[in-house]
Design a protein around this motif. Sequence first.
Motif, PDB file in Angstrom:
ATOM      1  N   LEU A  74       0.757  -1.311   0.026  1.00 48.55           N
ATOM      2  CA  LEU A  74      -0.127  -0.015  -0.018  1.00 48.55           C
ATOM      3  C   LEU A  74       0.806   1.142  -0.064  1.00 48.55           C
ATOM      4  O   LEU A  74       0.588   2.269  -0.804  1.00 48.55           O
ATOM      5  N   ARG A 134       0.463   3.911  -2.962  1.00 50.14           N
ATOM      6  CA  ARG A 134       0.303   5.538  -2.813  1.00 50.14           C
ATOM      7  C   ARG A 134       1.273   6.455  -3.210  1.00 50.14           C
ATOM      8  O   ARG A 134       0.982   7.623  -3.687  1.00 50.14           O
ATOM      9  N   ALA A 163       0.917   6.714  -6.778  1.00 54.49           N
ATOM     10  CA  ALA A 163      -0.117   7.483  -7.158  1.00 54.49           C
ATOM     11  C   ALA A 163       0.151   8.807  -7.082  1.00 54.49           C
ATOM     12  O   ALA A 163      -0.267   9.847  -7.720  1.00 54.49           O
ATOM     13  N   SER A 164       0.610   9.188  -5.886  1.00 51.69           N
ATOM     14  CA  SER A 164       1.107  10.576  -5.605  1.00 51.69           C
ATOM     15  C   SER A 164       1.892  11.182  -6.425  1.00 51.69           C
ATOM     16  O   SER A 164       1.905  12.307  -6.977  1.00 51.69           O
ATOM     17  N   CYS A 174      -4.836  -0.970  -2.107  1.00 52.25           N
ATOM     18  CA  CYS A 174      -4.271  -0.337  -3.539  1.00 52.25           C
ATOM     19  C   CYS A 174      -5.296  -0.160  -4.517  1.00 52.25           C
ATOM     20  O   CYS A 174      -5.158   0.688  -5.324  1.00 52.25           O
ATOM     21  N   THR A 185      -7.126   2.929  -4.298  1.00 49.26           N
ATOM     22  CA  THR A 185      -6.374   3.983  -4.796  1.00 49.26           C
ATOM     23  C   THR A 185      -6.310   4.346  -6.049  1.00 49.26           C
ATOM     24  O   THR A 185      -6.494   5.184  -6.536  1.00 49.26           O
ATOM     25  N   GLU A 236      -9.483   5.279  -7.541  1.00 45.98           N
ATOM     26  CA  GLU A 236      -9.974   6.862  -6.984  1.00 45.98           C
ATOM     27  C   GLU A 236      -9.114   7.778  -8.268  1.00 45.98           C
ATOM     28  O   GLU A 236      -9.607   8.614  -8.246  1.00 45.98           O
ATOM     29  N   ARG A 287     -12.764   6.224  -0.592  1.00 41.91           N
ATOM     30  CA  ARG A 287     -11.491   6.807  -0.903  1.00 41.91           C
ATOM     31  C   ARG A 287     -10.483   6.956   0.351  1.00 41.91           C
ATOM     32  O   ARG A 287      -9.314   7.192   0.382  1.00 41.91           O
ATOM     33  N   PRO A 298      -8.003   3.633   2.503  1.00 42.80           N
ATOM     34  CA  PRO A 298      -6.518   3.479   2.494  1.00 42.80           C
ATOM     35  C   PRO A 298      -5.845   4.372   3.542  1.00 42.80           C
ATOM     36  O   PRO A 298      -5.042   4.129   3.852  1.00 42.80           O
ATOM     37  N   VAL A 327      -3.992  11.797  -2.633  1.00 39.40           N
ATOM     38  CA  VAL A 327      -3.263  11.031  -1.823  1.00 39.40           C
ATOM     39  C   VAL A 327      -2.691  12.027  -0.557  1.00 39.40           C
ATOM     40  O   VAL A 327      -2.622  11.786   0.659  1.00 39.40           O
ATOM     41  N   ASP A 373      -5.293  14.039   1.470  1.00 46.33           N
ATOM     42  CA  ASP A 373      -5.797  13.116   2.605  1.00 46.33           C
ATOM     43  C   ASP A 373      -4.988  12.714   3.534  1.00 46.33           C
ATOM     44  O   ASP A 373      -5.468  12.641   4.906  1.00 46.33           O
ATOM     45  N   ASP A 374      -3.702  12.423   3.555  1.00 50.06           N
ATOM     46  CA  ASP A 374      -2.586  12.007   4.491  1.00 50.06           C
ATOM     47  C   ASP A 374      -2.535  13.111   5.390  1.00 50.06           C
ATOM     48  O   ASP A 374      -2.293  12.882   6.367  1.00 50.06           O
TER      49      ASP A 374
END
Length: 351
Positions: free
Chosen positions: A13, A17, A20-21, A74, A77, A80, A161, A164, A331, A334-335
Amino acid sequence: MEFGAWPHVRGDLASARQGASAFLDRLSAEEDRAETDRQNWVATWTKTGDAYCRLADLKINKRAFDEATEAWLCALTAFEVARRLVADNDPRSANVSAKVETGFQRIGSALGHKVESVQIACCDRDELLAYYLPASTPNSPAPAVICISSEEETGAMLLGRLLPVVIGRRMSVLVISYEDLENHSRGQSKVLLSSCFDYLSGRPDVDSTRIAVYGDGLSAVLATDFARYDRRIAAAVCDGGIWNWTRSLRSIGWITSTADGADKDLTPAYRSRLARQLNCPILVVACGRGIVGVSEAINLQADCTAARIDLELAMPQIMRGFPDGNVENFVTSDDCIFRWLEQKLAQDPAP
């Protein structure tokens, strides 16, 4: 630009992420090929999500449930990312959104991370549908966050969303949909949200002194109103009163006409007074999917700092230039939001 999908899906994961970021941070589209690029990216990220789903099923068959959970997260993510890129008029839009919405159901039914569908009773005999994900600390009461989706998302899409991000953070989340609140007056919405607070505080697995609210998009205004109305809220991700402040300025012509010196002197005090009414730490998300402009948020933060009000800003990375809107790096955003919530809802160390 490369499509950004991982060459091998491993069910990691953190790597998923990060990938994705990084893809979203590099995202750009030449005007003459934007639509072609977007279609390719949507297809690739959707296929990547599907590959993670197949990996999760294989792990379930091997009874490797923790690895299967990670693969599903995953997949959520990846789906999304595809959902953020797909055009509204693209026939794949509904399919991608459905993959996000139903992803958390697979996690709950197969892997034991039970997401509960709850009906929250309200004083006017109305009921509010919500999704509840308990914290991973069943032996002690944990903090909780009431999450309200944006006007563009259902509650199920928001939960898909956020899964994760929140799984493993030792906090519970109660997710509700903006559309279930928008048909009520703002006064009624505050009562409905207080009923959500009452529901959480009545659960033995929730610490009633550490319940926060998070409003996404236009729901940031609802979160502000609720935090101002219900003094039990421990932290709020909201607009800090900017929406009401800006509307008040427009209603008396301060934006379209030149304010005199006295008005300018009153503006900082008025801004900070609205924020002070919340009586809890505040995080304002500026730009992105939020409704707060960067300059407005910076002014608000400066005024609150001067007034010693605990207000912080989050400004997500935005990729511009797409025909039907900008794309946000959800990503990192949200983090950032949930790290802040985790910090503000942490128990005070014992003296």
